[in-house]
Motif scaffolding. Structure first.
Motif, short mmCIF file in Angstrom:
data_model
loop_
_atom_site.label_atom_id
_atom_site.label_comp_id
_atom_site.label_asym_id
_atom_site.label_seq_id
_atom_site.Cartn_x
_atom_site.Cartn_y
_atom_site.Cartn_z
N VAL A 59 -1.63 -29.14 69.79
CA VAL A 59 -0.21 -28.97 69.48
C VAL A 59 -0.04 -27.97 68.34
O VAL A 59 0.82 -27.08 68.40
CB VAL A 59 0.44 -30.32 69.12
CG1 VAL A 59 1.87 -30.12 68.63
CG2 VAL A 59 0.41 -31.27 70.31
N LEU A 131 2.10 -30.13 76.56
CA LEU A 131 2.65 -29.16 75.60
C LEU A 131 3.96 -28.56 76.09
O LEU A 131 4.83 -28.24 75.28
CB LEU A 131 1.62 -28.07 75.32
CG LEU A 131 0.77 -28.24 74.06
CD1 LEU A 131 1.63 -28.18 72.81
CD2 LEU A 131 0.00 -29.56 74.08
N ALA A 202 -3.05 -25.62 75.81
CA ALA A 202 -2.01 -25.43 74.80
C ALA A 202 -1.62 -23.96 74.65
O ALA A 202 -0.44 -23.62 74.51
CB ALA A 202 -2.48 -25.98 73.46
#
Length: 217
Positions: A59, A131, A202
């Motif tokens: 993240v 995500l 991500a």
């Protein structure tokens, strides 16, 4: 320092409560998924207002790419996340051993039924989807601060239910790092998959959210 402490505590709660759901509660797929999902929801509401509530190096990477966090802060966040996961696993192992239970199972992630390539693909895809949700619900254009934590927690639980019997459903390098360090074995030798695959997912999500959804407008 407050932000780093918040990231440490949020990641600690995720790994500590998730490990409890797996090992102490001996949960089925639903229990385990809810254990991790509710843990991240609680952490988001408790600590998200301080640090932004990443609790996951993947993240933080996506947020860095989309310029929602500075590079110097991102490095500190990632260190705090790995530290939180490691301390959580150490304390969980202590409690599990004190209860007279085997410490061979610390909720470590592994893929006994898949090849490394297939496991990599699973973790990359589920992290990408995770995500995409996070970047959307936390964006200034589409986000909803009141329900973001709930949406993130529910999405994590559902994605773990999908991936649990394939790869253990990590979606988070720190979440896999802590248990693997103390459990050892194939979980440790396969740790590279759980560090690299979520990061790839991500990175792709960061660009997809920005250019396909317009999350950064």
């Amino acid at each position: 320092m407050k932000k780093l402490t918040a990231e440490f505590m949020g990641t600690f709660l995720l790994v500590f409560l998730g490990t409890g759901a797996v090992v102490l509660a001996k949960g089925d797929a639903l229990t385990i998924a809810l254990g991790f999902g509710l843990a991240i929801t609680i952490s988001a509401y408790a600590f998200g207002g301080i640090s932004g509530g990443h609790f996951n190096p993947a993240v933080t990477t996506a947020m860095l790419i989309n310029k929602r966090i500075a590079g110097s802060d991102a490095l500190g966040y990632i260190i705090a996340q790995f530290a939180g996961a490691t301390v959580a696993s150490a304390i969980a192992k202590w409690f599990i051993g004190a209860a007279g239970m085997s410490t061979a199972n610390l909720a470590q992630t592994d893929f006994p039924k898949l090849s490394a390539g297939s496991a990599f693909a699973v973790e990359a895809v589920v992290t990408f989807l995770f995500l995409m949700v996070i970047l959307s619900v936390t964006s200034s254009k589409y986000g909803n601060s009141q329900f973001a934590g709930l949406a993130i927690g529910v999405s994590l639980a559902l994605l773990i239910m999908f991936a649990l019997n394939l790869t253990g459903g990590s979606l988070n390098p720190a979440r896999s790092f802590g248990p693997a360090i103390f459990a050892g074995g194939s979980a440790l030798s396969h740790l590279w998959v759980y560090i690299l695959a979520p990061e790839v997912g991500a990175i792709v999500a960061a660009f997809a959210a920005k250019y396909l959804l317009g999350s950064e407008e």
